[in-house]
Write a protein that holds these residues in place. Structure first.
Motif, short mmCIF file in Angstrom:
data_model
loop_
_atom_site.label_atom_id
_atom_site.label_comp_id
_atom_site.label_asym_id
_atom_site.label_seq_id
_atom_site.Cartn_x
_atom_site.Cartn_y
_atom_site.Cartn_z
N SER A 92 0.84 -1.20 0.00
CA SER A 92 0.00 0.00 0.00
C SER A 92 0.88 1.25 0.00
O SER A 92 2.04 1.20 0.37
N LYS A 93 0.27 2.38 -0.43
CA LYS A 93 0.96 3.68 -0.38
C LYS A 93 0.57 4.39 0.91
O LYS A 93 -0.61 4.49 1.24
N SER A 130 4.83 1.94 1.26
CA SER A 130 5.84 2.77 0.61
C SER A 130 5.29 4.16 0.32
O SER A 130 4.07 4.39 0.40
N LEU A 131 6.18 5.05 -0.04
CA LEU A 131 5.77 6.44 -0.30
C LEU A 131 6.84 7.15 -1.10
O LEU A 131 7.98 6.69 -1.21
N GLU A 145 11.79 8.42 8.68
CA GLU A 145 12.96 7.71 9.23
C GLU A 145 12.69 7.26 10.66
O GLU A 145 13.03 6.14 11.05
N LYS A 146 12.05 8.15 11.44
CA LYS A 146 11.78 7.80 12.85
C LYS A 146 10.83 6.61 12.95
O LYS A 146 10.91 5.82 13.88
N VAL A 147 9.95 6.50 11.96
CA VAL A 147 8.96 5.40 11.99
C VAL A 147 9.60 4.09 11.52
O VAL A 147 9.15 3.01 11.91
N GLY A 148 10.66 4.19 10.72
CA GLY A 148 11.34 2.98 10.26
C GLY A 148 11.36 2.79 8.75
O GLY A 148 11.75 1.73 8.27
N PHE A 149 10.93 3.80 8.00
CA PHE A 149 11.00 3.70 6.54
C PHE A 149 12.47 3.82 6.10
O PHE A 149 13.26 4.56 6.70
N ILE A 150 12.81 3.10 5.05
CA ILE A 150 14.17 3.06 4.50
C ILE A 150 14.14 3.67 3.10
O ILE A 150 13.20 3.44 2.34
N VAL A 151 15.19 4.43 2.76
CA VAL A 151 15.27 5.00 1.41
C VAL A 151 15.62 3.89 0.42
O VAL A 151 16.60 3.17 0.61
N GLU A 152 14.79 3.76 -0.64
CA GLU A 152 15.03 2.72 -1.65
C GLU A 152 15.61 3.28 -2.93
O GLU A 152 16.19 2.56 -3.73
N MET A 171 10.69 5.81 -0.33
CA MET A 171 10.96 5.15 0.94
C MET A 171 9.95 4.03 1.15
O MET A 171 8.81 4.11 0.66
N ALA A 172 10.35 3.01 1.88
CA ALA A 172 9.43 1.90 2.14
C ALA A 172 9.78 1.22 3.46
O ALA A 172 10.89 1.34 3.97
N MET A 173 8.81 0.53 3.98
CA MET A 173 9.01 -0.27 5.18
C MET A 173 8.39 -1.63 4.91
O MET A 173 7.28 -1.72 4.36
N ILE A 174 9.12 -2.67 5.31
CA ILE A 174 8.64 -4.04 5.06
C ILE A 174 8.49 -4.74 6.40
O ILE A 174 9.36 -4.63 7.28
#
Ligand SMILES: CC(C)(COP(=O)(O)OP(=O)(O)OC[C@H]1O[C@@H](n2cnc3c(N)ncnc32)[C@H](O)[C@@H]1OP(=O)(O)O)[C@@H](O)C(=O)NCCC(=O)NCCS
Length: 179
Positions: A92-93, A130-131, A145-152, A171-174
């Motif tokens: 999801s976005k 992702s976003l 970043e604080k939430v845990g998303f990583i730059v892809e 950015m995305a978080m898995i």
């Protein structure tokens, strides 16, 4: 609290309601300052557009838009959203806005984003969220970043404002626990 759905320390999240549509929420999308890093306020907001959006996100199960409410004042200060939920591939976005400017830089976006990300993984069983964010939107990038998303990666020259192109940072978080 009024109709709470997910409760945090300082804010809570609840479903959008019709009564929200013609309050300050309407003006967030007419605010030209919000156009700097997003595509909001490019066309004037209208009651019809608000209604169409509301119908879409409340009638179908491919979007989840939650109002962010400040517990103390009970004010609707922003929205946190999952859009284009893909139930097959489980992604999801992710989106967030704190429209009430006096509520900025108090940690509200971070708390709301953490609550919604946890809900997306633990309850909706999504695997990836992702976003895309404007490269100069430092507050938003910091929140993610604080939430845990990583730059892809980056989408080069994806955003044009005042004659200058800007990149979108992807950015995305898995949720590695869910396969
Ligand atoms: C981006 C946005 C959601 C942040 O909301 P917020 O509630 O102010 O965010 P928080 O208070 O949780 O966190 C903001 C963080 O960014 C930092 N920050 C704020 N302005 C900053 C700036 N100009 N440069 C660098 N960091 C900045 C804050 O210090 C804080 O980090 P910290 O906790 O490490 O100190 C809000 O500004 C907003 O709605 N903007 C308009 C819509 C938008 O851009 N949405 C994101 C689209 S991808």
């Amino acid at each position: 609290m009024y109709h709470p759905f997910i409760v945090g320390d300082v804010i809570y999240l609840r479903g959008l309601e019709e009564a929200d549509l013609d309050k300050e929420y309407f003006q967030w999308f007419n605010d030209q300052e919000n156009d700097v890093y997003t595509n909001h306020a490019v066309w004037p907001n209208t009651p019809e557009k608000m209604r169409e959006f509301y119908d879409q996100v409340t009638q179908y199960r491919n979007d989840l838009v939650l109002a962010i409410i400040d517990k103390k004042s009970e004010k609707h200060i922003g929205n946190a959203s999952l859009h284009r939920i893909n139930w097959i591939d489980r992604h999801s976005k992710f989106g967030i806005i704190i429209g009430a400017k006096e509520a900025h830089s108090k940690g509200h976006a971070t708390e709301a984003a953490k609550l919604l990300a946890k809900y997306a993984f633990d309850k909706l069983n999504l695997h990836r969220i992702s976003l895309g964010v404007h490269e100069d939107n430092e507050a938003a990038i910091r929140v993610y970043e604080k939430v845990g998303f990583i730059v892809e990666g980056r989408q080069k020259d994806h955003f044009l404002r005042n004659g200058k192109y800007f990149d979108i940072v992807c950015m995305a978080m898995i949720n590695k626990d869910k396969v």
